[in-house]
Enzyme design. Structure first.
Site, mmCIF file in Angstrom:
data_model
loop_
_atom_site.group_PDB
_atom_site.id
_atom_site.type_symbol
_atom_site.label_atom_id
_atom_site.label_comp_id
_atom_site.label_asym_id
_atom_site.label_seq_id
_atom_site.Cartn_x
_atom_site.Cartn_y
_atom_site.Cartn_z
ATOM 1 N N LYS A 100 0.808 -1.218 0.000
ATOM 2 C CA LYS A 100 0.000 0.000 0.000
ATOM 3 C C LYS A 100 0.841 1.268 0.000
ATOM 4 O O LYS A 100 0.472 2.266 -0.630
ATOM 5 C CB LYS A 100 -0.953 -0.003 1.203
ATOM 6 C CG LYS A 100 -0.267 0.029 2.558
ATOM 7 C CD LYS A 100 -1.213 -0.210 3.704
ATOM 8 C CE LYS A 100 -1.562 -1.655 3.850
ATOM 9 N NZ LYS A 100 -0.458 -2.508 4.346
ATOM 10 N N GLU A 124 -4.858 -5.233 -5.882
ATOM 11 C CA GLU A 124 -6.092 -5.470 -5.122
ATOM 12 C C GLU A 124 -5.824 -5.617 -3.641
ATOM 13 O O GLU A 124 -6.599 -5.150 -2.795
ATOM 14 C CB GLU A 124 -6.793 -6.724 -5.654
ATOM 15 C CG GLU A 124 -8.110 -7.035 -4.976
ATOM 16 C CD GLU A 124 -9.186 -5.994 -5.243
ATOM 17 O OE1 GLU A 124 -9.602 -5.322 -4.272
ATOM 18 O OE2 GLU A 124 -9.597 -5.839 -6.403
ATOM 19 N N VAL A 127 -5.478 -2.578 -0.449
ATOM 20 C CA VAL A 127 -6.556 -1.975 0.341
ATOM 21 C C VAL A 127 -7.522 -3.066 0.761
ATOM 22 O O VAL A 127 -8.021 -3.816 -0.077
ATOM 23 C CB VAL A 127 -7.325 -0.898 -0.457
ATOM 24 C CG1 VAL A 127 -8.462 -0.314 0.387
ATOM 25 C CG2 VAL A 127 -6.388 0.203 -0.928
ATOM 26 N N ILE A 131 -10.670 -8.186 1.091
ATOM 27 C CA ILE A 131 -11.936 -7.621 0.608
ATOM 28 C C ILE A 131 -11.764 -7.153 -0.836
ATOM 29 O O ILE A 131 -10.892 -6.339 -1.118
ATOM 30 C CB ILE A 131 -12.375 -6.409 1.452
ATOM 31 C CG1 ILE A 131 -12.450 -6.772 2.931
ATOM 32 C CG2 ILE A 131 -13.712 -5.879 0.982
ATOM 33 C CD1 ILE A 131 -12.675 -5.583 3.831
ATOM 34 N N GLY A 182 -1.096 -10.411 18.278
ATOM 35 C CA GLY A 182 -0.507 -10.331 16.951
ATOM 36 C C GLY A 182 -1.231 -9.413 15.993
ATOM 37 O O GLY A 182 -0.922 -9.377 14.801
ATOM 38 N N GLU A 185 1.782 -4.424 15.539
ATOM 39 C CA GLU A 185 3.225 -4.615 15.501
ATOM 40 C C GLU A 185 3.860 -4.125 16.804
ATOM 41 O O GLU A 185 3.241 -3.400 17.592
ATOM 42 C CB GLU A 185 3.810 -3.826 14.320
ATOM 43 C CG GLU A 185 3.240 -4.187 12.967
ATOM 44 C CD GLU A 185 3.742 -5.525 12.464
ATOM 45 O OE1 GLU A 185 4.734 -6.043 13.021
ATOM 46 O OE2 GLU A 185 3.126 -6.054 11.524
ATOM 47 N N LYS A 200 -4.203 3.965 2.289
ATOM 48 C CA LYS A 200 -5.307 3.268 1.630
ATOM 49 C C LYS A 200 -6.333 4.247 1.063
ATOM 50 O O LYS A 200 -6.853 4.032 -0.043
ATOM 51 C CB LYS A 200 -5.955 2.302 2.624
ATOM 52 C CG LYS A 200 -5.032 1.156 3.025
ATOM 53 C CD LYS A 200 -5.612 0.318 4.150
ATOM 54 C CE LYS A 200 -4.647 -0.783 4.564
ATOM 55 N NZ LYS A 200 -5.149 -1.553 5.727
#
Length: 402
Positions: A100, A124, A127, A131, A182, A185, A200
């Site tokens: 991204k 794809e 973002v 989805i 998790g 980060e 995004k």
């Protein structure tokens, strides 16, 4: 048989190789031919991996192999990933990516290069993780003039806010919980300060409005200023607090920003909890279209990358029409122009609030603060009202009240 190379064997890269291997039969059927991973580029060794024999360390091997038709870049960042992407496209290889940051900062340049070389640059997975939103925006909504895009674009922040709302956790405790599970980060800055969502919304805005919107043009606010009291007060008003990336077309220009919002409890986005993402695209013909699902994670993101690989293999000799023009310094307008109702938490008395703001809807009250929702006004107007001795401990837009 189409031969591909995967750049990076981290979480997403390993997922891409696994999906291609385990679903090879179905992928071959959908792609029109078999798809085989020939190389995996990484600086590390993976002696215990079943794919260890595919690991190489020299990018030139991939670049000089004329049989490699698709390169999947899942390294991340804008350093070596940018260099390898440019060189792959220059060599006439299709490139797909989940990166991204790279698309948000260099998308126009890379799409133009792909067009010049007659290959595809697909993203794809950049973002919304798994989805499907890029293709629907570029293709299924092509008959619409898109007027607005907004959504929950970061699963980490959505998980933190969900925990604060449901369990009364404060921000720091919810962040630690997200890190233990998790979802966040060790350095969560990109998520909690809104930078991930910013990248995004840049990609979605560029695709929807046809000109590149750069990250530095997007006013960005994270969630570290959201307090537990805000969650409680918002609930009393009938809202939940969500971090939204948002972009609106205004007279040929774009107002894009990232910030916490109050979202009505009866809205679709209010029900998007945990690490899920939700995106709303508003077209002038179709109205609102909502996309919801797993916005991150190894397999959902890998699924989207592999879908682009299949698309690239199917269109080795034909370009997918995904592109936009370059942006400019004057493309972005100040989101303070946008009108909405506002949520304010302040130490000022209710009497002073009523004097300055007139009719408002008050939420609860603590010993040191009160909260209220204003009528609809621009960011500039509310800034002027707050400057009259009403300090804002929290100030969030209310989604939909405009």
């Amino acid at each position: 048989m189409a031969e591909i190379a995967v750049l990076g064997f981290g979480v997403v890269g390993s997922g891409v190789v696994e999906v291609l291997d385990k679903n090879s039969g179905m992928i071959a059927k959908n792609a029109g031919q078999g798809v085989r991973v020939k190389y995996i580029l990484d600086v590390r060794d993976f002696p215990d991996s079943p794919y260890k024999d595919l690991i190489i360390k020299d990018f030139e091997t991939i670049l000089n192999d004329s049989n490699i038709s698709v390169v999947a870049e899942v390294i991340g960042g804008v350093g070596v990933a940018l260099d390898f992407t440019r060189r792959s496209l220059e060599a006439g290889k299709n490139v797909v990516t989940s990166n991204k940051e790279l698309v948000a900062t260099h998308g126009f340049e890379l799409l133009r290069l792909a067009r010049e070389k007659g290959v595809n640059y697909l993203f794809e997975a950049s973002v919304g993780g798994g989805i499907p939103v890029i293709r629907p925006l570029a293709q299924c909504m092509a008959a619409n003039i898109v007027t607005e895009i907004y959504g929950i674009l970061n699963g980490t922040t959505n998980y933190i806010l969900s925990e604060m709302a449901k369990n009364g956790a404060d921000f720091s405790d919810a962040l630690l919980d997200a890190q233990r599970k998790g979802y966040a980060e060790a350095d969560p800055t990109a998520d909690i300060e809104g930078y991930d969502a910013c990248r995004k919304i840049c990609i979605l805005s560029s695709l929807a409005f046809g000109r590149h919107v750069y990250p530095q043009q997007v006013r960005t606010e994270g969630i570290s200023g959201v307090a537990t009291e805000d969650m409680r007060f918002a609930a009393e008003l009938g809202y939940k607090i969500k971090l939204l990336g948002r972009s609106r077309a205004i007279g040929g220009k774009v107002a894009a920003y990232v910030a916490p919002h109050l979202v009505g409890e009866d809205s679709l986005l209010a029900g998007v909890e945990g690490v899920m993402n939700g995106v709303v695209i508003r077209g002038n013909a179709v109205g609102n279209v909502v996309f919801c699902g797993a916005g991150a994670g190894k397999m959902p993101t890998a699924s989207a990358v592999v879908a682009d690989i299949i698309d690239s293999v199917k269109h080795l000799y034909a370009r997918k029409w995904i592109s936009w023009d370059d942006g400019s310094d004057d493309l972005a307008v100040d989101p303070a122009q946008l009108e909405s109702a506002w949520y304010v938490r302040t130490p000022a008395t209710r009497e002073k609030v009523a004097r300055e703001f007139g009719e408002v809807v008050f939420a609860g009250k603590t010993d040191d603060a009160t909260a209220f929702k204003t009528n609809v006004m621009s960011g500039k107007i509310i800034g002027e009202l707050l400057s009259r001795g009403i300090p804002a401990l929290s100030l969030f837009r209310v989604l939909g009240d405009y």
